[in-house]
Design an enzyme around this catalytic site. Structure first.
Site, PDB file in Angstrom:
ATOM      1  N   ARG A  41       1.289  -1.331   0.014  1.00 30.14           N
ATOM      2  CA  ARG A  41       0.357  -0.015  -0.354  1.00 30.14           C
ATOM      3  C   ARG A  41       1.076   1.647  -0.156  1.00 30.14           C
ATOM      4  NH1 ARG A  41      -3.940   2.734   4.388  1.00 30.14           N
ATOM      5  NH2 ARG A  41      -5.208   3.582   3.058  1.00 30.14           N
TER       6      ARG A  41
ATOM      7  N   ILE B 212      -7.616   7.009  -1.192  1.00 25.79           N
ATOM      8  CA  ILE B 212      -7.112   6.106  -1.445  1.00 25.79           C
ATOM      9  C   ILE B 212      -7.992   5.209  -0.036  1.00 25.79           C
ATOM     10  CG2 ILE B 212      -5.504   5.869   0.127  1.00 25.79           C
ATOM     11  CD1 ILE B 212      -3.926   2.844  -1.172  1.00 25.79           C
ATOM     12  N   SER B 213      -8.952   4.017   0.207  1.00 26.04           N
ATOM     13  CA  SER B 213     -10.386   4.196   1.380  1.00 26.04           C
ATOM     14  C   SER B 213      -9.005   3.083   1.902  1.00 26.04           C
ATOM     15  CB  SER B 213     -10.342   2.754   0.292  1.00 26.04           C
ATOM     16  OG  SER B 213     -11.300   2.877  -0.945  1.00 26.04           O
ATOM     17  N   GLN B 214      -9.766   3.381   3.480  1.00 27.51           N
ATOM     18  CA  GLN B 214      -9.484   2.470   4.557  1.00 27.51           C
ATOM     19  C   GLN B 214      -9.012   1.220   3.866  1.00 27.51           C
ATOM     20  OE1 GLN B 214     -12.250   2.376   7.265  1.00 27.51           O
ATOM     21  NE2 GLN B 214     -11.720   1.658   8.818  1.00 27.51           N
ATOM     22  N   PRO B 215      -7.759   0.358   4.273  1.00 28.69           N
ATOM     23  CA  PRO B 215      -7.944  -1.140   4.004  1.00 28.69           C
ATOM     24  C   PRO B 215      -8.543  -2.548   4.780  1.00 28.69           C
ATOM     25  CG  PRO B 215      -5.675   0.276   5.352  1.00 28.69           C
ATOM     26  CD  PRO B 215      -5.986   1.163   4.829  1.00 28.69           C
TER      27      PRO B 215
END
Ligand code: SAH
Length: 247
Positions: free
Chosen positions: A68, A94-97
């Site tokens: 990431r 970028i979205s939360q993992p």
């Protein structure tokens, strides 16, 4: 004079030793940095993803593999494995993992699946999907983001991802139908073209709703009909058209 010659004879190997040790230190420190990213990534998967109930082994191994920190701007590299979305420029994130893992798991991807993603952003979600499925078609409306993600994914060696700059509301008719569709920006209603481009037995995950709070909706196409299920409240950036108007 003789003494000076001796000194200069010693300087050459000394320089060589110094420059070799410089490269050695550089190699060791970059290996250490890589290792520390790996430790952080494994911890992220344990504490943020497995601890919250993601169990699919293919999702867990993809989340452990995709780096990431390569998908975030330099200034956020140190936060890359934190439990949070991060800015990627142009007002996008970028979205939360955990959300990436959750949305991937719910699609129940098979190695033979063809997946459509709307909202390429950094390219991170596309990379996670490409670790699992046969091919990933991803559309991004901001040209700079789409180009940057396309270059990075190519550099990382992904041959099963195609990036297109354009309006994902319309889907990607040339490659339809898709076994799975994942939408990472939020329209107010589910785009009809995406419903149409979902294959029989196909699954779609999409955040639907107003500007700041939406419902993540999961759909399955069975005998041509869509079965809908709300799964959780989320907050995604809006889906916009080419003029920037919210859908
Ligand atoms: N999946 C991304 C997160 C993307 S954030 C990642 O892993 O990094 C949502 C993205 O959707 C933004 O980059 C935004 O520009 C894009 N987007 C918004 N409306 C869109 C549309 N109509 N078509 C394609 N992309 C769109």
């Amino acid at each position: 004079m003789a003494k000076n010659k001796g000194i200069s004879r010693m300087i050459v190997p000394l320089k060589l030793i110094l420059s070799l040790s410089f490269y050695f230190i550089l190699a060791v420190s970059s290996a250490c940095a890589k290792e520390s990213f790996e430790i952080k990534r494994n911890r992220m998967v344990e504490n943020q993803i497995i601890a919250r109930g993601v169990t699919a082994p293919h999702v867990i191994s993809a989340m452990k593999k995709v780096e990431r920190h390569l998908f975030v701007p330099d200034e956020y590299v140190k936060f890359a494995y934190n439990d949070t979305p991060l800015s990627i420029g142009y007002g996008q994130t970028i979205s939360q993992p955990y959300i990436v893992a959750y949305m991937t798991e719910i699609l129940e991807l098979k190695p033979s699946d063809r997946v459509l993603e709307i909202g390429t952003g950094s390219g991170y979600q596309a990379a996670v999907l490409a670790e699992i499925a046969e091919s990933v078609y991803t559309i991004e409306i901001v040209p700079q983001l789409g180009e940057r993600a396309g270059e990075l994914l190519k550099k990382l060696g992904y041959k099963n991802i195609e990036v297109k700059i354009g309006d994902g509301y319309k889907g990607w008719i040339e490659h339809a139908t898709f076994d799975a569709i994942i939408v990472t920006c939020s329209p107010i209603n589910i785009p009809a073209p995406l419903e149409e481009q979902l294959a029989e037995g196909g699954r779609m995950i999409i955040p639907v709703g107003e500007r700041y709070v939406q419902q993540l909706v999961f759909l399955v196409k069975k005998e041509g009909k869509l079965i809908r299920m709300k799964v959780m409240a989320v907050s995604f950036v809006p889906m916009v058209d080419e003029k920037g108007e919210i859908y």
